[in-house]
Design a protein around this motif. Structure first.
Motif, short mmCIF file in Angstrom:
data_model
loop_
_atom_site.label_atom_id
_atom_site.label_comp_id
_atom_site.label_asym_id
_atom_site.label_seq_id
_atom_site.Cartn_x
_atom_site.Cartn_y
_atom_site.Cartn_z
N VAL A 72 41.14 36.46 47.56
CA VAL A 72 40.12 37.49 47.75
C VAL A 72 38.73 36.87 47.70
N LEU A 73 38.50 36.00 46.73
CA LEU A 73 37.19 35.37 46.60
C LEU A 73 36.85 34.54 47.84
N TYR A 74 37.79 33.70 48.28
CA TYR A 74 37.52 32.85 49.45
C TYR A 74 37.32 33.68 50.72
N SER A 75 38.06 34.75 50.87
CA SER A 75 37.91 35.58 52.07
C SER A 75 36.65 36.43 52.04
N SER A 76 36.05 36.61 50.86
CA SER A 76 34.82 37.41 50.76
C SER A 76 33.57 36.56 51.06
N HIS A 77 33.72 35.22 51.02
CA HIS A 77 32.62 34.29 51.30
C HIS A 77 31.44 34.43 50.33
N VAL A 78 31.74 34.81 49.10
CA VAL A 78 30.71 34.89 48.07
C VAL A 78 31.19 34.14 46.83
N ASP A 79 30.27 33.85 45.93
CA ASP A 79 30.62 33.14 44.71
C ASP A 79 31.19 34.10 43.67
N TRP A 80 31.85 33.53 42.67
CA TRP A 80 32.42 34.28 41.55
C TRP A 80 31.32 35.09 40.88
N PRO A 81 31.55 36.34 40.52
CA PRO A 81 32.81 37.07 40.59
C PRO A 81 33.06 37.77 41.90
N GLY A 82 32.14 37.65 42.85
CA GLY A 82 32.36 38.24 44.16
C GLY A 82 32.67 39.72 44.07
N PRO A 83 33.77 40.16 44.66
CA PRO A 83 34.11 41.58 44.65
C PRO A 83 34.78 42.05 43.36
N PHE A 84 34.96 41.15 42.41
CA PHE A 84 35.68 41.50 41.18
C PHE A 84 34.74 42.08 40.14
N SER A 85 35.28 42.96 39.34
CA SER A 85 34.53 43.51 38.21
C SER A 85 35.46 43.58 37.00
N LYS A 86 34.84 43.57 35.82
CA LYS A 86 35.61 43.69 34.58
C LYS A 86 35.86 45.16 34.30
N GLY A 87 36.63 45.41 33.25
CA GLY A 87 36.88 46.78 32.85
C GLY A 87 38.22 47.32 33.30
N TRP A 88 39.09 46.42 33.73
CA TRP A 88 40.40 46.81 34.22
C TRP A 88 41.49 46.40 33.24
N GLU A 89 41.15 46.32 31.96
CA GLU A 89 42.08 45.80 30.97
C GLU A 89 43.43 46.52 31.05
N SER A 90 44.46 45.71 31.14
CA SER A 90 45.83 46.24 31.19
C SER A 90 46.74 45.20 30.55
N PHE A 91 46.99 45.30 29.28
CA PHE A 91 47.72 44.26 28.54
C PHE A 91 48.96 44.80 27.86
N PRO A 92 50.12 44.69 28.33
CA PRO A 92 50.49 44.79 29.74
C PRO A 92 50.60 46.26 30.12
N MET A 93 50.60 46.51 31.39
CA MET A 93 50.72 47.87 31.90
C MET A 93 51.78 47.86 33.00
N PHE A 94 52.65 48.82 32.96
CA PHE A 94 53.66 48.99 34.00
C PHE A 94 53.31 50.26 34.77
N ALA A 95 53.35 50.19 36.10
CA ALA A 95 52.96 51.34 36.91
C ALA A 95 53.80 51.38 38.19
N PRO A 96 53.90 52.57 38.78
CA PRO A 96 54.57 52.67 40.08
C PRO A 96 53.75 51.95 41.15
N LEU A 97 54.42 51.61 42.24
CA LEU A 97 53.76 51.00 43.39
C LEU A 97 53.28 52.13 44.30
N HIS A 98 51.99 52.17 44.54
CA HIS A 98 51.43 53.23 45.38
C HIS A 98 51.18 52.66 46.77
N LEU A 99 52.08 52.98 47.71
CA LEU A 99 51.91 52.53 49.10
C LEU A 99 50.81 53.36 49.74
#
Length: 155
Positions: A72-99
């Motif tokens: 994702v980072l390389y395809s965005s052509h920007v430096d870290w963190p690029g399109p990523f953001s914090k705040g997605w803590e999931s340690f661990p989380m199990f979830a359905p796959l949403h197609l």
């Protein structure tokens, strides 16, 4: 032939070796791990080069965890963190796959997944998440380079 043969590609391999290996493989896997992928690190330089060559050669790419962050980072052509953001803590989380688009999933990576499994994966917590950083579907939609490069199949 069926199946896969693994060819390791060291991040510190000379460019000539990388070129030779990529000329003989049918895809590239970017694995997970815990290394520095910020611009300027040796791992980032190597990973970005492999990514660019693989895209040019139209090789399939797969990224798991950190490897997906690299893609994702390389395809965005920007430096870290690029399109990523914090705040997605999931340690661990199990979830359905949403197609996101069942029609698209029938034409791509999930084309041969039986309907019963798609249905069960959408109902039951089959996917495992354990991360702090993520990119939302909105991040993909608002960034033309990501939107044009990726076809988001599921969340």
């Amino acid at each position: 032939y069926h199946g896969a043969r693994v060819v390791p590609l060291r991040f510190d391999a000379p460019d000539e070796e990388v070129d030779e290996v990529l000329s003989r493989v049918s895809g590239v896997i970017f694995p997970g791990g815990s290394v520095n992928i910020r611009r300027g690190s040796e791992y980032e330089r190597s990973g970005r080069r492999v990514f660019q060559l693989a895209v040019k050669m139209k090789l399939p790419l797969w990224g798991t965890c950190l490897g997906f962050e690299q893609l994702v980072l390389y395809s965005s052509h920007v430096d870290w963190p690029g399109p990523f953001s914090k705040g997605w803590e999931s340690f661990p989380m199990f979830a359905p796959l949403h197609l996101l688009s069942p029609e698209t999933s029938n034409e791509t990576l999930l084309a041969h997944l039986p309907q019963k499994l798609k249905h069960e994966a959408a109902r039951k917590p089959w996917t495992w998440h354990m991360h702090q950083w993520s990119a939302s579907t909105e991040d993909f939609a608002k960034r033309p380079l990501l939107r044009d490069f990726w076809e988001v199949l599921a969340t």
